[in-house]
Design a protein around this motif. Sequence first.
Motif, PDB file in Angstrom:
ATOM      1  N   VAL A 105       0.989  -1.159   0.044  1.00  0.00           N
ATOM      2  CA  VAL A 105       0.213  -0.303   0.266  1.00  0.00           C
ATOM      3  C   VAL A 105       1.389   0.946  -0.225  1.00  0.00           C
ATOM      4  N   TYR A 106       0.089   2.514  -0.818  1.00  0.00           N
ATOM      5  CA  TYR A 106       1.518   3.330  -0.792  1.00  0.00           C
ATOM      6  C   TYR A 106       0.348   4.718  -0.075  1.00  0.00           C
ATOM      7  N   LEU A 107       1.115   5.678  -0.244  1.00  0.00           N
ATOM      8  CA  LEU A 107       0.857   6.656   0.081  1.00  0.00           C
ATOM      9  C   LEU A 107       1.519   8.165  -0.274  1.00  0.00           C
ATOM     10  N   GLN A 108       1.194   8.447  -1.991  1.00  0.00           N
ATOM     11  CA  GLN A 108       1.509   9.631  -2.277  1.00  0.00           C
ATOM     12  C   GLN A 108       0.919  11.049  -1.390  1.00  0.00           C
ATOM     13  N   MET A 109       1.804  12.341  -1.251  1.00  0.00           N
ATOM     14  CA  MET A 109       1.711  12.986  -0.334  1.00  0.00           C
ATOM     15  C   MET A 109       2.566  13.974  -1.307  1.00  0.00           C
ATOM     16  N   ASN A 110       1.888  14.932  -1.751  1.00  0.00           N
ATOM     17  CA  ASN A 110       2.106  15.785  -2.597  1.00  0.00           C
ATOM     18  C   ASN A 110       1.322  17.218  -1.484  1.00  0.00           C
ATOM     19  N   SER A 111       2.133  18.100  -1.953  1.00  0.00           N
ATOM     20  CA  SER A 111       1.791  19.692  -1.129  1.00  0.00           C
ATOM     21  C   SER A 111       1.685  19.828  -0.185  1.00  0.00           C
ATOM     22  N   LEU A 112       3.124  19.261   0.317  1.00  0.00           N
ATOM     23  CA  LEU A 112       3.210  19.158   2.097  1.00  0.00           C
ATOM     24  C   LEU A 112       3.313  20.360   2.615  1.00  0.00           C
ATOM     25  N   LYS A 113       2.984  20.414   3.682  1.00  0.00           N
ATOM     26  CA  LYS A 113       2.699  21.216   4.355  1.00  0.00           C
ATOM     27  C   LYS A 113       3.974  21.017   6.298  1.00  0.00           C
ATOM     28  N   PRO A 114       3.970  21.834   6.710  1.00  0.00           N
ATOM     29  CA  PRO A 114       4.695  21.634   8.043  1.00  0.00           C
ATOM     30  C   PRO A 114       4.197  20.763   9.119  1.00  0.00           C
ATOM     31  N   GLU A 115       2.484  21.413   8.561  1.00  0.00           N
ATOM     32  CA  GLU A 115       1.503  20.521   9.707  1.00  0.00           C
ATOM     33  C   GLU A 115       1.407  19.458   9.875  1.00  0.00           C
ATOM     34  N   ASP A 116       2.281  18.685   8.185  1.00  0.00           N
ATOM     35  CA  ASP A 116       2.052  17.133   8.339  1.00  0.00           C
ATOM     36  C   ASP A 116       3.543  16.040   8.768  1.00  0.00           C
ATOM     37  N   THR A 117       3.920  17.270   9.693  1.00  0.00           N
ATOM     38  CA  THR A 117       5.717  16.782  10.407  1.00  0.00           C
ATOM     39  C   THR A 117       4.539  15.652  11.232  1.00  0.00           C
ATOM     40  N   ALA A 118       4.991  15.017  11.210  1.00  0.00           N
ATOM     41  CA  ALA A 118       5.261  14.001  12.552  1.00  0.00           C
ATOM     42  C   ALA A 118       5.617  12.038  12.135  1.00  0.00           C
ATOM     43  N   VAL A 119       4.845  11.212  12.718  1.00  0.00           N
ATOM     44  CA  VAL A 119       5.430  10.420  12.791  1.00  0.00           C
ATOM     45  C   VAL A 119       4.506   9.310  12.006  1.00  0.00           C
ATOM     46  N   TYR A 120       4.753   8.200  11.214  1.00  0.00           N
ATOM     47  CA  TYR A 120       3.174   8.186   9.803  1.00  0.00           C
ATOM     48  C   TYR A 120       3.829   5.805   9.884  1.00  0.00           C
ATOM     49  N   TYR A 121       2.044   5.982  10.415  1.00  0.00           N
ATOM     50  CA  TYR A 121       2.346   4.112  10.919  1.00  0.00           C
ATOM     51  C   TYR A 121       1.564   3.510   9.988  1.00  0.00           C
ATOM     52  N   CYS A 122       2.036   2.580   9.297  1.00  0.00           N
ATOM     53  CA  CYS A 122       1.249   1.878   7.903  1.00  0.00           C
ATOM     54  C   CYS A 122      -0.043   0.680   9.607  1.00  0.00           C
ATOM     55  N   ASN A 123      -1.369   0.375   9.240  1.00  0.00           N
ATOM     56  CA  ASN A 123      -1.656  -0.312   9.895  1.00  0.00           C
ATOM     57  C   ASN A 123      -2.869  -1.564   9.031  1.00  0.00           C
ATOM     58  N   ALA A 124      -2.778  -2.457   9.325  1.00  0.00           N
ATOM     59  CA  ALA A 124      -3.849  -3.674   8.364  1.00  0.00           C
ATOM     60  C   ALA A 124      -5.048  -3.855   9.377  1.00  0.00           C
ATOM     61  N   LYS A 125      -5.713  -4.049   9.249  1.00  0.00           N
ATOM     62  CA  LYS A 125      -7.213  -4.598   9.860  1.00  0.00           C
ATOM     63  C   LYS A 125      -7.411  -5.937   9.678  1.00  0.00           C
ATOM     64  N   VAL A 126      -7.074  -6.913  10.280  1.00  0.00           N
ATOM     65  CA  VAL A 126      -6.656  -8.462  10.068  1.00  0.00           C
ATOM     66  C   VAL A 126      -8.631  -9.097  10.699  1.00  0.00           C
ATOM     67  N   ARG A 127      -9.075  -9.454   9.579  1.00  0.00           N
ATOM     68  CA  ARG A 127     -10.006 -10.788  10.164  1.00  0.00           C
ATOM     69  C   ARG A 127      -9.180 -12.186  11.417  1.00  0.00           C
ATOM     70  N   LEU A 128      -9.323 -12.036  11.903  1.00  0.00           N
ATOM     71  CA  LEU A 128      -9.399 -13.246  12.902  1.00  0.00           C
ATOM     72  C   LEU A 128     -10.895 -13.584  12.895  1.00  0.00           C
ATOM     73  N   VAL A 129     -10.470 -13.955  14.504  1.00  0.00           N
ATOM     74  CA  VAL A 129     -12.394 -14.350  15.165  1.00  0.00           C
ATOM     75  C   VAL A 129     -12.878 -13.160  14.918  1.00  0.00           C
ATOM     76  N   VAL A 130     -12.227 -11.789  15.602  1.00  0.00           N
ATOM     77  CA  VAL A 130     -12.301 -10.377  15.264  1.00  0.00           C
ATOM     78  C   VAL A 130     -11.465  -9.625  14.204  1.00  0.00           C
ATOM     79  N   VAL A 131     -11.665  -8.582  14.519  1.00  0.00           N
ATOM     80  CA  VAL A 131     -10.854  -7.651  13.798  1.00  0.00           C
ATOM     81  C   VAL A 131      -9.620  -7.265  14.726  1.00  0.00           C
ATOM     82  N   VAL A 132      -8.599  -7.154  13.921  1.00  0.00           N
ATOM     83  CA  VAL A 132      -7.381  -7.116  14.978  1.00  0.00           C
ATOM     84  C   VAL A 132      -6.897  -5.845  14.126  1.00  0.00           C
TER      85      VAL A 132
END
Length: 118
Positions: free
Chosen positions: A78-105
């Motif tokens: 999965v990709y995140l294309q970030m254009n027209s970046l601003k100083p307020e976009d400064t952060a740690v970015y985390y990838c997340n996956a929602k995985v369906r087991l018995v419940v979504v994890v």
Amino acid sequence: QVQLVESGGGLVQPGGSLRLSCAASGSISSIVAMAWYRQFPGKQRELVAAITSGGSTNYADSVKGRFTISRDNAKNTVYLQMNSLKPEDTAVYYCNAKVRLVVVVDYWGQGTQVTVSS
């Protein structure tokens, strides 16, 4: 189990662009959605963009029109294309996956720093 490996963060000037990548491995077929979150110092993680297994997307209002989430199923990435970046976009970015087991994890990547500064 799902493993997520992020790449693509770094330092960029205001108005510039970056592309984040998140490669997934493991129980790929159980992933129902993937997303990017970000975390500012002292704040909780917030949703930036998400994409479902069916291809539907949604974005935080603050990034609409500037960021694009996409996926390459052949590469399990999965990709995140970030254009027209601003100083307020400064952060740690985390990838997340929602995985369906018995419940979504939730599974998380290790995070990648994005700094927008001149």
